[in-house]
Design a protein around this motif. Sequence first.
Motif, mmCIF file in Angstrom:
data_model
loop_
_atom_site.group_PDB
_atom_site.id
_atom_site.type_symbol
_atom_site.label_atom_id
_atom_site.label_comp_id
_atom_site.label_asym_id
_atom_site.label_seq_id
_atom_site.Cartn_x
_atom_site.Cartn_y
_atom_site.Cartn_z
ATOM 1 N N ARG A 90 -20.135 -24.061 77.782
ATOM 2 C CA ARG A 90 -18.914 -24.853 77.928
ATOM 3 C C ARG A 90 -19.183 -25.998 78.883
ATOM 4 N N HIS A 121 -21.937 -25.495 81.250
ATOM 5 C CA HIS A 121 -21.844 -24.263 82.049
ATOM 6 C C HIS A 121 -22.130 -23.077 81.129
ATOM 7 N N ALA A 161 -15.664 -29.879 75.290
ATOM 8 C CA ALA A 161 -16.549 -29.023 76.080
ATOM 9 C C ALA A 161 -17.757 -28.512 75.307
ATOM 10 N N ALA A 166 -13.567 -20.630 84.105
ATOM 11 C CA ALA A 166 -14.091 -21.299 82.910
ATOM 12 C C ALA A 166 -14.417 -20.311 81.799
#
Length: 185
Positions: free
Chosen positions: A31, A34, A64, A97
């Motif tokens: 994402r 990450h 993302a 997240a």
Amino acid sequence: EDRFLRTGDLGRIDPDGYLWITGRAKDLIIRGGHNIDPAMIEDALLAHPDVTGVAAVGRPDVHAGEVPVAYVTLRPDAVATPETLRQWAVEHVAESAAAPKSVIVIDAIPVTAVGKPFKLPLRADAARRAITDAVTDVDGVRDVTADIEDSATVVTVRIAAGSDRAPVEAILGRYALTSRLLDEE
């Protein structure tokens, strides 16, 4: 040479020197750069009393790259809803997240011949859902499907013959996935 065998497994070594295998690198949800280990999401949702099984995968996302989504199975007498389970995950997943953007209730988690969770069909379903949502207001779109070809997800959008292809092509071009645009015959 470097005395390591690259298996694609993720793991950690505990203070006593034991190696713990925690997942697979290809299962990572990426994402916005990450790396999210699906096990973090799965463990949090498995702690819910109504949940009997979980598989977390990445759903294609324009901004993302991927966002986490979770597929769950529930006890027969469960009262939890997809939204209450999503909220549970928001409260129990260690990294914000990593909290799933949606939770989808299914009858059974797909498994391989040896009984391990098989996430490819779930990734395909997540991609189909993402593209379906993205093209929902585009005139002429008839159908969105997703299939697994050579271990990769391929999304197919069918449009009515004579429809303007440009809006669908523009939408598909914003996603990092393999896609096809077909005219209905």
